[in-house]
Design an enzyme around this catalytic site. Sequence first.
Site, PDB file in Angstrom:
ATOM      1  N   HIS A 197     132.665  84.158  21.952  1.00 24.74           N
ATOM      2  CA  HIS A 197     132.308  84.107  20.789  1.00 24.74           C
ATOM      3  C   HIS A 197     131.891  85.580  20.446  1.00 24.74           C
ATOM      4  O   HIS A 197     132.107  86.462  21.117  1.00 24.74           O
ATOM      5  CB  HIS A 197     131.147  83.093  20.388  1.00 24.74           C
ATOM      6  N   HIS A 251     129.181  87.365  19.281  1.00 23.95           N
ATOM      7  CA  HIS A 251     127.928  87.925  19.214  1.00 23.95           C
ATOM      8  C   HIS A 251     127.956  89.322  19.866  1.00 23.95           C
ATOM      9  O   HIS A 251     128.719  89.435  20.895  1.00 23.95           O
ATOM     10  CB  HIS A 251     126.722  86.992  19.513  1.00 23.95           C
ATOM     11  N   ASP A 281     125.973  90.687  21.940  1.00 26.28           N
ATOM     12  CA  ASP A 281     125.532  90.761  23.376  1.00 26.28           C
ATOM     13  C   ASP A 281     126.789  89.889  24.285  1.00 26.28           C
ATOM     14  O   ASP A 281     126.568  89.939  25.494  1.00 26.28           O
ATOM     15  CB  ASP A 281     124.132  89.971  23.918  1.00 26.28           C
ATOM     16  N   HIS A 282     127.851  89.738  23.732  1.00 26.84           N
ATOM     17  CA  HIS A 282     128.959  88.983  24.344  1.00 26.84           C
ATOM     18  C   HIS A 282     130.334  89.947  24.551  1.00 26.84           C
ATOM     19  O   HIS A 282     131.191  89.784  25.169  1.00 26.84           O
ATOM     20  CB  HIS A 282     129.363  87.746  23.928  1.00 26.84           C
ATOM     21  N   HIS A 301     126.984  76.970  18.056  1.00 25.40           N
ATOM     22  CA  HIS A 301     126.308  77.981  18.099  1.00 25.40           C
ATOM     23  C   HIS A 301     126.927  78.999  17.259  1.00 25.40           C
ATOM     24  O   HIS A 301     126.316  79.566  16.425  1.00 25.40           O
ATOM     25  CB  HIS A 301     126.339  78.444  19.516  1.00 25.40           C
ATOM     26  N   ASP A 329     127.401  80.563  25.147  1.00 21.16           N
ATOM     27  CA  ASP A 329     126.239  80.154  24.664  1.00 21.16           C
ATOM     28  C   ASP A 329     126.130  78.699  24.229  1.00 21.16           C
ATOM     29  O   ASP A 329     125.447  78.306  23.107  1.00 21.16           O
ATOM     30  CB  ASP A 329     125.930  81.024  23.576  1.00 21.16           C
ATOM     31  N   HIS A 389     123.505  83.008  29.959  1.00 23.27           N
ATOM     32  CA  HIS A 389     122.087  83.604  29.923  1.00 23.27           C
ATOM     33  C   HIS A 389     121.317  82.775  31.090  1.00 23.27           C
ATOM     34  O   HIS A 389     121.576  81.519  31.289  1.00 23.27           O
ATOM     35  CB  HIS A 389     121.576  83.181  28.589  1.00 23.27           C
TER      36      HIS A 389
END
Length: 255
Positions: free
Chosen positions: A56, A58, A60-61, A114, A133, A171
């Site tokens: 996805h 985001h 942090d990805h 998410h 996530d 995570h």
Amino acid sequence: MPLKINRINCLRDNYVWLMRDSATGQTAVVDPAEFEPVRARLAQLDWKLDYILNTHHHSDHVGANLQLQDAYGCTIVGARHDIARIPGIVQYVEDGDRWHLGESAALVVDTPGHTVGHIVYWFEASNALFCGDTLFSMGCGRLFEGSAQQMWASLKKLRDLPDQTQVYCAHEYTQANVRFALHVDPSNKRLRERADEVGRLREQGLPTVPILMEVENKTNPFLRADSVPIARYFGMTPDSAVDVFAALRALKDNF
Ligand SMILES: [Zn+2]
């Protein structure tokens, strides 16, 4: 032959998964949060990088997408839905697609909730699920874009994968998740065993994932929204699983 899979710790609690198809030597990294740790691991292993698989959009990805693309000329793969939101994406996949890393095939599964464009990659022959996530050990992603109904449907798809599937989530949230799980499902013996195991692992600074889907199905309250104990906690019945799931997610958001 199964994939060789490496875990790279990034940022505070992100896990970035680096894999290699044994037959062809092709490599892919899932959701690279940061450039330097991925570069260093590739150098250490003497691997090149052929693909980035994003679950996805985001930050942090996808944080290292463009730097890795510059450094290695790797191909960035992601959901067709997120063409406009994934930096450097050139290969689009969608629900039901078979994507290949050398001789290793992955089924792409849509898991909105998410985010609306969230996808996961299931390498059946390696028993490996890269789920970003959507699913965490004893937890699930927050509902930033999708509805409880969408997320519950997504999680039901994942829990139906074979028991021996290893869940490679993005995570290390397990210790916080297990406290919440024990709160809503205190009489679950298998959960208490897993809680002990997680405590031991984290004391030694060890990761709690990957984890078998069989264990998740017995311990993750978000996969058990249609079970009697979880429904009963909220004064509901298992046939109103979407409402139970929504109540669980809302409670966890402020736990
Ligand atoms: Zn996310």
